[in-house]
Design a protein around this motif. Structure first.
Motif, PDB file in Angstrom:
ATOM      1  N   TRP A  91       2.376   0.988   3.204  1.00  0.00           N
ATOM      2  CA  TRP A  91       2.423   0.462   1.842  1.00  0.00           C
ATOM      3  C   TRP A  91       3.455  -0.650   1.723  1.00  0.00           C
ATOM      4  CZ3 TRP A  91       6.314   0.856  -1.979  1.00  0.00           C
ATOM      5  CH2 TRP A  91       5.929   0.424  -3.236  1.00  0.00           C
ATOM      6  N   GLY A  94       2.128  -3.737   3.580  1.00  0.00           N
ATOM      7  CA  GLY A  94       1.086  -4.381   2.795  1.00  0.00           C
ATOM      8  C   GLY A  94       1.622  -5.082   1.568  1.00  0.00           C
ATOM      9  N   ARG A  97       3.218  -8.369   2.722  1.00  0.00           N
ATOM     10  CA  ARG A  97       2.234  -9.381   3.099  1.00  0.00           C
ATOM     11  C   ARG A  97       1.440  -9.879   1.902  1.00  0.00           C
ATOM     12  NH1 ARG A  97       2.217 -10.527   8.491  1.00  0.00           N
ATOM     13  NH2 ARG A  97       2.683  -8.775   9.826  1.00  0.00           N
TER      14      ARG A  97
END
Length: 106
Positions: A91, A94, A97
């Protein structure tokens, strides 16, 4: 609250792993030996009569594996803690990013 949630999940994963390792370690401590002598004809107490154990033995006694319920619960807690920690890491990765804009490829 947004900054506290990942820390709480991190703490939850760490606590699950620590509890699993502690329970597995406690299950490995030597206990009283089972008496198979003259008292073998007496009925077993109710708490030990229905225990299930898996014993795998190889050529050498050093490799004997005895898994009790405490071993299984400890291993499950460790795996659950590692799953929580890996989900948090995914998490966070992500989220990091997602803040970047995609590069226009021509």
């Amino acid at each position: 609250m947004r900054r506290a949630a990942p820390r709480l999940v991190l703490a939850l994963g760490a606590v699950l792993c620590a509890l699993g390792v502690a329970l597995f370690w406690r299950a490995n401590r030597p206990g009283p030996p089972a008496d198979g002598g003259w008292a073998a004809y007496t009925p077993l107490p109710a708490e030990t009569a229905y225990q299930s154990r898996l014993t795998l033995s190889f050529d050498d006694d050093r490799w004997a594996v005895l898994w009790t319920a405490d071993h299984v619960v400890g291993a499950v807690l460790v795996v659950a803690g590692l799953l929580v920690l890996s989900a948090l890491a995914g998490w966070l990765l992500g989220r990091r990013r997602a803040g970047r804009r995609p590069v226009d490829q021509r």
